[in-house]
Design an enzyme around this catalytic site. Structure first.
Site, PDB file in Angstrom:
ATOM      1  N   PRO A  13       0.791  -1.047   0.085  1.00 47.16           N
ATOM      2  CA  PRO A  13       0.250   0.062   0.081  1.00 47.16           C
ATOM      3  C   PRO A  13       0.772   1.351  -0.040  1.00 47.16           C
ATOM      4  O   PRO A  13       1.890   1.425   0.762  1.00 47.16           O
ATOM      5  CB  PRO A  13      -0.847  -0.248   1.255  1.00 47.16           C
ATOM      6  CG  PRO A  13      -0.150  -1.039   2.179  1.00 47.16           C
ATOM      7  CD  PRO A  13       0.625  -1.944   1.112  1.00 47.16           C
ATOM      8  N   ASN A  14       0.379   1.974  -0.749  1.00 53.09           N
ATOM      9  CA  ASN A  14       0.822   3.536  -0.802  1.00 53.09           C
ATOM     10  C   ASN A  14       2.248   3.756  -1.825  1.00 53.09           C
ATOM     11  O   ASN A  14       2.656   4.740  -1.948  1.00 53.09           O
ATOM     12  CB  ASN A  14       1.052   4.166   0.605  1.00 53.09           C
ATOM     13  CG  ASN A  14      -0.290   4.410   1.332  1.00 53.09           C
ATOM     14  OD1 ASN A  14      -1.153   4.772   0.808  1.00 53.09           O
ATOM     15  ND2 ASN A  14      -0.317   3.528   2.316  1.00 53.09           N
ATOM     16  N   ARG A  21       5.148  10.725  -2.174  1.00 56.70           N
ATOM     17  CA  ARG A  21       4.847  10.497  -0.718  1.00 56.70           C
ATOM     18  C   ARG A  21       6.155  10.712  -0.045  1.00 56.70           C
ATOM     19  O   ARG A  21       7.397  10.095  -0.305  1.00 56.70           O
ATOM     20  CB  ARG A  21       4.190   9.491  -0.498  1.00 56.70           C
ATOM     21  CG  ARG A  21       3.771   9.023   0.793  1.00 56.70           C
ATOM     22  CD  ARG A  21       3.383   7.966   1.123  1.00 56.70           C
ATOM     23  NE  ARG A  21       4.033   6.776   0.785  1.00 56.70           N
ATOM     24  CZ  ARG A  21       4.272   5.732   1.692  1.00 56.70           C
ATOM     25  NH1 ARG A  21       3.541   5.356   3.008  1.00 56.70           N
ATOM     26  NH2 ARG A  21       4.958   4.555   1.281  1.00 56.70           N
ATOM     27  N   TYR A  26      11.296   8.699   1.350  1.00 52.75           N
ATOM     28  CA  TYR A  26      11.334   7.925   0.398  1.00 52.75           C
ATOM     29  C   TYR A  26      11.988   8.040  -0.998  1.00 52.75           C
ATOM     30  O   TYR A  26      11.945   7.383  -1.929  1.00 52.75           O
ATOM     31  CB  TYR A  26       9.767   7.429   0.091  1.00 52.75           C
ATOM     32  CG  TYR A  26       9.235   6.552   1.014  1.00 52.75           C
ATOM     33  CD1 TYR A  26       9.643   5.656   1.922  1.00 52.75           C
ATOM     34  CD2 TYR A  26       7.923   7.494   1.846  1.00 52.75           C
ATOM     35  CE1 TYR A  26       9.006   5.227   3.178  1.00 52.75           C
ATOM     36  CE2 TYR A  26       7.312   6.823   2.974  1.00 52.75           C
ATOM     37  CZ  TYR A  26       7.949   5.720   3.549  1.00 52.75           C
ATOM     38  OH  TYR A  26       7.297   5.128   4.397  1.00 52.75           O
ATOM     39  N   ASN A  82       8.126  -5.520  -1.073  1.00 52.72           N
ATOM     40  CA  ASN A  82       7.768  -4.349  -0.153  1.00 52.72           C
ATOM     41  C   ASN A  82       6.488  -4.433   0.325  1.00 52.72           C
ATOM     42  O   ASN A  82       5.880  -3.878  -0.426  1.00 52.72           O
ATOM     43  CB  ASN A  82       8.196  -2.961  -0.712  1.00 52.72           C
ATOM     44  CG  ASN A  82       8.419  -1.852   0.196  1.00 52.72           C
ATOM     45  OD1 ASN A  82       7.948  -2.004   1.207  1.00 52.72           O
ATOM     46  ND2 ASN A  82       9.020  -0.845  -0.224  1.00 52.72           N
ATOM     47  N   ALA A  85       3.041  -0.758   4.869  1.00 57.78           N
ATOM     48  CA  ALA A  85       2.427  -0.879   6.233  1.00 57.78           C
ATOM     49  C   ALA A  85       2.114  -2.223   6.573  1.00 57.78           C
ATOM     50  O   ALA A  85       2.257  -2.526   8.037  1.00 57.78           O
ATOM     51  CB  ALA A  85       1.466   0.110   6.187  1.00 57.78           C
ATOM     52  N   GLU A 106      12.674  -9.298   1.588  1.00 59.04           N
ATOM     53  CA  GLU A 106      12.035  -8.246   2.169  1.00 59.04           C
ATOM     54  C   GLU A 106      13.108  -7.034   1.871  1.00 59.04           C
ATOM     55  O   GLU A 106      14.107  -6.886   2.156  1.00 59.04           O
ATOM     56  CB  GLU A 106      11.837  -8.437   3.415  1.00 59.04           C
ATOM     57  CG  GLU A 106      10.932  -7.342   4.255  1.00 59.04           C
ATOM     58  CD  GLU A 106      10.837  -7.487   5.646  1.00 59.04           C
ATOM     59  OE1 GLU A 106      11.327  -8.583   6.229  1.00 59.04           O
ATOM     60  OE2 GLU A 106      10.446  -6.748   6.535  1.00 59.04           O
ATOM     61  N   HIS A 108      12.948  -2.554   2.264  1.00 55.94           N
ATOM     62  CA  HIS A 108      12.146  -1.268   2.807  1.00 55.94           C
ATOM     63  C   HIS A 108      13.092  -0.330   2.099  1.00 55.94           C
ATOM     64  O   HIS A 108      14.349  -0.191   2.311  1.00 55.94           O
ATOM     65  CB  HIS A 108      12.123  -1.225   4.221  1.00 55.94           C
ATOM     66  CG  HIS A 108      11.184  -2.372   4.704  1.00 55.94           C
ATOM     67  ND1 HIS A 108       9.720  -2.288   4.563  1.00 55.94           N
ATOM     68  CD2 HIS A 108      11.326  -3.391   5.255  1.00 55.94           C
ATOM     69  CE1 HIS A 108       9.198  -3.358   4.909  1.00 55.94           C
ATOM     70  NE2 HIS A 108      10.203  -3.966   5.591  1.00 55.94           N
ATOM     71  N   ARG A 115      13.176   4.597  12.429  1.00 59.29           N
ATOM     72  CA  ARG A 115      12.024   5.425  12.476  1.00 59.29           C
ATOM     73  C   ARG A 115      11.000   5.158  13.893  1.00 59.29           C
ATOM     74  O   ARG A 115      11.709   4.670  14.824  1.00 59.29           O
ATOM     75  CB  ARG A 115      11.282   5.071  11.072  1.00 59.29           C
ATOM     76  CG  ARG A 115      12.169   5.668   9.747  1.00 59.29           C
ATOM     77  CD  ARG A 115      11.515   5.311   8.694  1.00 59.29           C
ATOM     78  NE  ARG A 115      10.193   6.210   8.681  1.00 59.29           N
ATOM     79  CZ  ARG A 115       9.162   5.917   7.482  1.00 59.29           C
ATOM     80  NH1 ARG A 115       9.374   4.933   6.514  1.00 59.29           N
ATOM     81  NH2 ARG A 115       8.067   6.463   7.724  1.00 59.29           N
TER      82      ARG A 115
HETATM   83  C1  DQA Z   1       8.282   0.901   3.755  1.00 59.33           C
HETATM   84  C2  DQA Z   1       8.359   1.339   5.312  1.00 59.33           C
HETATM   85  C3  DQA Z   1       6.994   0.880   6.032  1.00 59.33           C
HETATM   86  O1  DQA Z   1       7.211   1.254   7.295  1.00 59.33           O
HETATM   87  C4  DQA Z   1       5.999   1.952   5.497  1.00 59.33           C
HETATM   88  O2  DQA Z   1       4.836   1.793   5.960  1.00 59.33           O
HETATM   89  C5  DQA Z   1       5.943   2.148   3.725  1.00 59.33           C
HETATM   90  C6  DQA Z   1       7.078   1.850   2.961  1.00 59.33           C
HETATM   91  C7  DQA Z   1       9.427   1.380   3.154  1.00 59.33           C
HETATM   92  O3  DQA Z   1       9.834   1.043   1.848  1.00 59.33           O
HETATM   93  O4  DQA Z   1      10.510   2.270   3.603  1.00 59.33           O
HETATM   94  O5  DQA Z   1       4.899   2.288   3.524  1.00 59.33           O
HETATM   95  O6  DQA Z   1       8.194  -0.099   3.448  1.00 59.33           O
END
Ligand code: DQA
Length: 157
Positions: A13-14, A21, A26, A82, A85, A106, A108, A115
């Site tokens: 998501p997102n 964003r 990011y 990835n 959240a 995985e 990020h 964070r």
């Molecule tokens: C994320 C880190 C997560 O905590 C966050 O919710 C994201 C992006 C990252 O790529 O740094 O949406 O996965």
């Protein structure tokens, strides 16, 4: 299709908003740019790329099951994930990866451990083959390279 020729990259998501964003966290690279970089990295290993993004948790579960079946059939190497959240909330994703016996790296973009505390726990990490955190979008390419190094020697590709 040659054996094990696909690498999946799944985004949660997102991440469709990557580039706009919270660019201070990011960066300014868009998801389309990330896909292009991943395609190049996959091609460098002689692999096809299957790159996807969804805002839905259940869709990620479906994709993980699909990718696991492709690996079982010898048509894919594994997946870069990835989960955004959902990383920090989803038992369903943990169970899907474990059940599919899918090699997952995985990723990020940000260093989640530097964070908020709620980002420090991952339901994905205990069932991941490897983890790439805090390298910005370069992490996707590092994860593809890492997946190939980790999984390919085990398979006849
Ligand atoms: C994320 C880190 C997560 O905590 C966050 O919710 C994201 C992006 C990252 O790529 O740094 O949406 O996965």
């Amino acid at each position: 299709m040659t054996t094990g020729s696909t690498v999946f990259v799944f985004n949660g998501p997102n991440l469709n908003l990557l580039g706009t964003r919270k660019p201070e966290v990011y960066g300014r690279t868009t998801l389309a740019d990330v896909e292009a970089r991943c395609r190049e990295a996959a091609a460098g290993h002689g692999l096809e790329l299957d790159f996807r993004q969804t805002n839905q948790e259940g869709t990620l579960v479906d994709w993980i099951q699909e990718a696991g079946a492709a690996v079982t059939r010898g048509e894919a190497l594994g997946a870069v994930l990835n989960a955004a959240a959902y990383t920090h909330t989803s038992v369903a994703l943990h169970d899907a990866i474990e059940g599919a016996e899918l090699p997952v790296i995985e990723v990020h973009v940000s260093n989640v451990h530097a964070r908020e505390p709620f980002r420090h726990h991952s339901y994905v990490s205990p069932v991941a083959a490897g983890i790439v955190v805090g390298f910005g979008v370069d992490g996707y390419v590092l994860a593809i390279d890492g997946l190939v190094r980790k999984v390919r020697p085990l398979r006849s590709v």
